[in-house]
Design an enzyme around this catalytic site. Structure first.
Site, PDB file in Angstrom:
ATOM      1  N   HIS A 161     -42.991  85.681  -7.146  1.00 31.02           N
ATOM      2  CA  HIS A 161     -42.279  86.942  -7.357  1.00 31.02           C
ATOM      3  C   HIS A 161     -43.207  88.091  -6.979  1.00 31.02           C
ATOM      4  O   HIS A 161     -44.406  88.047  -7.236  1.00 31.02           O
ATOM      5  CB  HIS A 161     -41.876  87.061  -8.834  1.00 31.02           C
ATOM      6  CG  HIS A 161     -41.238  88.381  -9.186  1.00 31.02           C
ATOM      7  ND1 HIS A 161     -40.031  88.781  -8.679  1.00 31.02           N
ATOM      8  CD2 HIS A 161     -41.660  89.385 -10.001  1.00 31.02           C
ATOM      9  CE1 HIS A 161     -39.715  89.963  -9.170  1.00 31.02           C
ATOM     10  NE2 HIS A 161     -40.686  90.361  -9.970  1.00 31.02           N
ATOM     11  N   ASN A 162     -42.649  89.129  -6.325  1.00 34.44           N
ATOM     12  CA  ASN A 162     -43.471  90.278  -5.912  1.00 34.44           C
ATOM     13  C   ASN A 162     -44.749  89.794  -5.216  1.00 34.44           C
ATOM     14  O   ASN A 162     -45.862  90.236  -5.538  1.00 34.44           O
ATOM     15  CB  ASN A 162     -43.829  91.162  -7.117  1.00 34.44           C
ATOM     16  CG  ASN A 162     -42.642  91.951  -7.638  1.00 34.44           C
ATOM     17  OD1 ASN A 162     -41.586  91.997  -7.009  1.00 34.44           O
ATOM     18  ND2 ASN A 162     -42.804  92.567  -8.800  1.00 34.44           N
TER      19      ASN A 162
ATOM     20  N   GLU B 297     -41.531  86.467  -1.778  1.00 37.74           N
ATOM     21  CA  GLU B 297     -40.594  87.592  -1.863  1.00 37.74           C
ATOM     22  C   GLU B 297     -41.075  88.758  -1.012  1.00 37.74           C
ATOM     23  O   GLU B 297     -42.274  89.062  -0.968  1.00 37.74           O
ATOM     24  CB  GLU B 297     -40.437  88.052  -3.308  1.00 37.74           C
ATOM     25  CG  GLU B 297     -39.382  89.155  -3.455  1.00 37.74           C
ATOM     26  CD  GLU B 297     -39.173  89.585  -4.891  1.00 37.74           C
ATOM     27  OE1 GLU B 297     -38.078  90.092  -5.184  1.00 37.74           O
ATOM     28  OE2 GLU B 297     -40.100  89.435  -5.709  1.00 37.74           O
TER      29      GLU B 297
ATOM     30  N   ASP C 224     -40.001  92.735  -0.677  1.00 38.59           N
ATOM     31  CA  ASP C 224     -39.221  93.909  -1.087  1.00 38.59           C
ATOM     32  C   ASP C 224     -39.277  94.920   0.060  1.00 38.59           C
ATOM     33  O   ASP C 224     -40.305  95.571   0.274  1.00 38.59           O
ATOM     34  CB  ASP C 224     -39.799  94.533  -2.356  1.00 38.59           C
ATOM     35  CG  ASP C 224     -39.467  93.714  -3.591  1.00 38.59           C
ATOM     36  OD1 ASP C 224     -38.807  92.675  -3.441  1.00 38.59           O
ATOM     37  OD2 ASP C 224     -39.881  94.110  -4.694  1.00 38.59           O
TER      38      ASP C 224
ATOM     39  N   HIS D 215     -43.389  97.814  -4.059  1.00 40.79           N
ATOM     40  CA  HIS D 215     -42.527  97.800  -5.237  1.00 40.79           C
ATOM     41  C   HIS D 215     -41.910  99.183  -5.361  1.00 40.79           C
ATOM     42  O   HIS D 215     -42.582 100.145  -5.749  1.00 40.79           O
ATOM     43  CB  HIS D 215     -43.334  97.434  -6.484  1.00 40.79           C
ATOM     44  CG  HIS D 215     -42.472  96.980  -7.630  1.00 40.79           C
ATOM     45  ND1 HIS D 215     -41.692  95.857  -7.567  1.00 40.79           N
ATOM     46  CD2 HIS D 215     -42.276  97.505  -8.859  1.00 40.79           C
ATOM     47  CE1 HIS D 215     -41.055  95.697  -8.714  1.00 40.79           C
ATOM     48  NE2 HIS D 215     -41.380  96.688  -9.515  1.00 40.79           N
TER      49      HIS D 215
ATOM     50  N   GLU E 245     -35.512  91.148  -0.540  1.00 41.12           N
ATOM     51  CA  GLU E 245     -34.841  92.139  -1.378  1.00 41.12           C
ATOM     52  C   GLU E 245     -34.719  93.378  -0.502  1.00 41.12           C
ATOM     53  O   GLU E 245     -35.690  94.103  -0.284  1.00 41.12           O
ATOM     54  CB  GLU E 245     -35.633  92.419  -2.654  1.00 41.12           C
ATOM     55  CG  GLU E 245     -34.872  93.297  -3.629  1.00 41.12           C
ATOM     56  CD  GLU E 245     -35.636  93.509  -4.922  1.00 41.12           C
ATOM     57  OE1 GLU E 245     -35.682  94.672  -5.365  1.00 41.12           O
ATOM     58  OE2 GLU E 245     -36.169  92.536  -5.462  1.00 41.12           O
TER      59      GLU E 245
ATOM     60  N   ASP F  17     -63.391  77.878 -27.185  1.00 43.65           N
ATOM     61  CA  ASP F  17     -64.578  78.157 -27.992  1.00 43.65           C
ATOM     62  C   ASP F  17     -64.098  78.726 -29.321  1.00 43.65           C
ATOM     63  O   ASP F  17     -63.534  79.826 -29.372  1.00 43.65           O
ATOM     64  CB  ASP F  17     -65.474  79.146 -27.251  1.00 43.65           C
ATOM     65  CG  ASP F  17     -66.733  79.496 -28.035  1.00 43.65           C
ATOM     66  OD1 ASP F  17     -67.061  78.769 -28.987  1.00 43.65           O
ATOM     67  OD2 ASP F  17     -67.393  80.499 -27.669  1.00 43.65           O
TER      68      ASP F  17
END
Length: 815
Positions: free
Chosen positions: A348-349, A378, A380, A393, A427, A733
């Site tokens: 994604h992205n 993807e 965009d 984005h 997209e 730890d």
């Protein structure tokens, strides 16, 4: 030196100091002297064992080179780089000295070496330099590429060849060789005066370096036992004897003696008995003989087809002795089924390297995703200047990259790791003109890679198999209907998931939403097998939808469908591809758990690959097998169109998984800058599967011992759907006052988990090897139905090994 042209000039204040003035970080080798004869010799033992101490390229790297490091058009600085004498790490100069760990990088963390202008940075900022002098070091995980320019083409080639030789030798090393190399590199660092002799103080420093807080009296007793010369110094054979005792594995000795009997060697028939008890029912005497010839170190024993303890340890530390079924590391599944029958590694992205609010976008993010086996990325796409669409984005401060540059990266890197098809999930926020430009770039750059028409004229709507689509690129996008709007604009009746568009409208992007509904014929024609479609209902329609229709759902809507229509959603995913993506509210690019989506058969479960965490560990574990090709055949119950399976109601338990956590070896030191900081390790085992199977159990912690902690604790799990389960081994730890710190992990499918005594080779947060760090466990799987390679078997319960002061050099500390 002027980085841009390598001409002489006066040194500016912000430039690096010349070698003689460089401050040497404490605990690291100093910068190289200009003469080869000044190279310190005691530390070259590691390179000699690698067979590279006399290699001319490696010797040049030991002397060091001054490169021009490039970050931007204005940030181009000279930096000194030098191979450390351990052959495992490279020291580099910083303008402002920092802690020692920030002045090195490790050869095993290198993903690739690229020559010329083969990185985004050098393509954009390195045009003034001839390609023959340029190289890029790409790292695993989130570390940025290192773009360098050498003074000469020959010096660049020396580093390209030298790093390639070091990486090849590291890859070829057995786990035992890695351990020997590792301990001797620390030994060299602990030898403070480099006289090849170890005082007790230096031995104590060594123990702290390797993550072990040994009682002073016990440590001194061990030191005196090895000091044959009685001069309070260990040297030569005495040091080797100390290391041999330090690396002793009493739990392996006990197992070996259980099968070898009084003669303390394993015959081929005795080794076969051990293999059968391990659950390897297909093992034969010939296979046992082959293991002896492969792993036995003693030539005399090998000639008599006998295996000594050393050979036995070599076998158990090898890939054949690991928990992951070696047969599953190759492509072993049926790759001739429709695409909808596979889980497909998805990002994604993909363009982001950090958060989705203000992080940078980069084509390198696509290269890294492909290197991790990702098969669906993807893009965009937004309107860009000069008629060129860009990717970023939208409505944020993330930087922009050209669409055509991303497609070029796809062409160059999509099939370097896996030959199986790549899906470009578009997209689209562009107008008709720039959509046509996108289609043009896809055609001209990808050429024959691009799928532009159906492969089967008889069944044009049926999804082809990964095998038929090898080396091909599919476009997932909106498809034109047969109608046009009243004003002549071409509109799509099919839309991407409404939630994604609703988020845009909330941001005031009404105009962009209107544009996104306009589809150009050129781009529409490329949506052949992945036609983006809104999932309106799961009720069977009068006319069944075509398999080529792909739905995109936010994690929220997918979870709602799982809860409210579990079996209907599973049936839908048996025939159609479904993509799930993170909520837009995850501003820091956090991930959701992909397991819930896999339980319902969703194929394209898209995650933020740039964000490490347990979610990406699960993704890496799911796609670890089948040759890491990015495609995993779904279980039968998720492929049948008439299945009755509902992940929320899976039925009664069918399988019992029992894991005895025995010991760990050479866990990494978390705070290398504090010698007295030593981990208190505990082991947690997690089951990720259908909700009824999800569980986590842990051992107690061991105080101050990350070198060879011992537990001997048994953890048991009941499983209803074992074919969907992932097993995650985590070492932490322990901290009584704050959350435990992560040490290492390893995740794999239960169906690829081998039974018996096995080593778990641990990985870091970003998936890099922590070699030689391992867990040693005993695994037993009891089931009513066969579980792939694990089988339906009754395995012998191992004798609980408790260790103790007499069992080895480092007894567990009392709490």
């Amino acid at each position: 030196m002027l980085c841009g042209s390598w001409r002489s000039r006066r040194r500016q204040p912000e430039e690096p100091l010349v070698p003689a003035q460089v401050a040497t970080p404490v605990g690291l080798a100093s910068p190289p002297a200009s003469q080869e004869g000044n190279i310190k010799r005691p530390g070259l033992r590691a390179l000699k064992k690698m067979g590279l101490s006399e290699d001319e390229d490696v010797r040049a790297m030991l002397r060091g080179s001054r490169f021009c490091k490039i970050r931007s058009p204005t940030w181009q600085k000279e930096r000194l780089y030098r191979l450390q004498e351990d052959g495992l790490s490279v020291w580099f100069q910083r303008r402002i000295p920092r802690v020692p760990s920030q002045h090195i990088f490790f050869v095993q963390h290198i993903e690739a070496i690229r020559e010329g202008h083969q990185s985004e940075g050098l393509r954009h900022f390195g045009g003034a330099f001839e390609p023959a002098r340029c190289l890029t070091i790409a790292f695993k995980g989130r570390r940025k590429n290192l773009d360098l320019v050498a003074p000469t083409a020959e010096e660049a080639q020396r580093w390209v060849r030298g790093l390639a030789k070091l990486r090849a030798r590291l890859d070829a090393m057995s786990q035992r060789e890695r351990l020997d190399h590792w301990i001797h590199s620390y030994l060299h660092r602990a030898d403070s005066n480099q006289d090849s002799k170890m005082s007790f103080k230096e031995i104590k420093n060594l123990l702290r370096m390797v993550n072990l807080d040994m009682n002073d009296m016990y440590a001194y007793g061990l030191f005196k036992e090895c000091d044959r010369s009685k001069n309070e110094r260990l040297e030569g054979p005495e040091i080797e004897e100390f290391l041999r005792r330090l690396l002793k594995r009493p739990e392996l000795e006990e197992i070996f003696h259980r099968y070898s009997g009084e003669d303390r060697v394993l015959s081929a028939s005795e080794l076969l008995e051990f293999l059968e008890d391990q659950g390897e029912h297909k093992a034969t005497l010939a296979h046992a003989q082959q293991l002896i010839h492969t792993y036995e170190l003693n030539e005399t024993a090998k000639q008599h087809e006998l295996m000594t303890l050393d050979g036995f340890m070599m076998y158990l530390l090898s890939p054949e002795g690991a928990a992951l079924d070696l047969a599953h590391t190759r492509v072993f599944q049926d790759m001739d089924q429709p695409l909808a029958h596979y889980f497909i590694s998805s990002s994604h992205n993909t363009y982001l390297t950090d958060s989705q609010i203000g992080g940078p976008s980069s084509t390198e993010a696509y290269v890294r995703a492909f290197a991790q086996g990702c098969r669906c990325v993807e893009l965009d796409c937004w309107e860009g200047p000069g008629g060129e669409p860009v990717i970023y984005h939208g409505h944020t401060l993330t930087s922009k990259i050209l669409f055509r540059d991303v497609i070029q990266a796809v062409r160059e890197h999509a099939f370097t790791v896996s030959p199986y098809p790549v899906i470009l999930s578009l997209e689209n926020h562009c107008g008709l003109e720039q959509q046509a430009a996108m289609a043009r770039h896809l055609h001209t750059i990808l050429g024959d890679m691009l799928v532009t028409q159906t492969l089967d004229s008889q069944n044009p709507e049926e999804l082809p198999s990964p095998e038929r689509l090898k080396g091909r690129v599919l476009v997932k996008g909106k498809k034109l209907p047969d109608t046009r709007s009243e004003n002549g604009c071409i509109l799509s009746e099919r839309e991407e998931e409404d939630e994604e568009e609703d988020e845009e409208e909330e941001l005031g992007a009404v105009e962009q939403r209107r544009r996104a509904k306009q589809i150009s014929p050129e781009l529409s024609a490329l949506a052949v097998y992945c036609c983006a479609t809104r999932l309106r209902t799961l009720r069977p329609p009068p006319v069944p939808p075509q398999p080529c229709q792909v739905s995109s759902l936010s994690e929220r809507k997918a979870k709602k469908l799982i809860r409210e229509a579990g079996n209907s959603f599973v049936r839908h995913n048996a025939r159609h591809l479904t993509r799930v993506y993170p909520l837009g509210l995850r501003m820091n690019s956090a991930n959701y758990s992909p397991q819930e989506m896999w339980n319902s058969g969703c194929q394209l479960v898209a995650l933020n690959f740039q964000t490490p965490g347990y979610e990406m560990d699960l993704n890496a574990g799911r796609f670890l097998v089948n040759g890491q090709c990015g495609y995993i055949l779904k279980p039968v119950r998720l492929r049948s169109p008439n299945t009755t399976f509902d992940p929320e109601c899976p039925g009664p338990p069918r399988t019992t998984l029992t894991i005895q956590v025995l010991t760990a070896q050479q866990l990494p030191k978390l705070n290398t800058e504090k010698p007295n900081s030593i981990v208190d390790p505990l082991v947690r085992i997690e089951i990720h599967g259908v909700p009824a199977d999800c569980a986590r159990k842990k051992t107690n912690y061991v105080l101050n011992n990350g070198f060879n902690p011992r537990w001997g604790q048994t953890l048991e799990f009941q499983l209803r759907v074992p074919e969907l389960a992932l097993v995650r081994f985590v070492v932490e730890d322990y901290d009584a006052t704050s959350p435990n710190d992560f040490v290492g992990q390893f995740t794999l499918p239960l169906s690829s988990l081998k039974q018996g005594y096995r080593h778990i080779h641990l990985l870091s947060k970003d998936g890099a090897s922590l070699s030689p760090a391992t867990l040693f466990v005993h695994i037993c799987i009891r089931s009513r139905a066969t579980l792939g390679s694990a089988g339906a078997s009754l395995c012998p319960t191992p004798a609980l090994w408790s260790g103790g002061r007499d069992g080895g050099p480092a007894p567990p500390s009392s709490r």
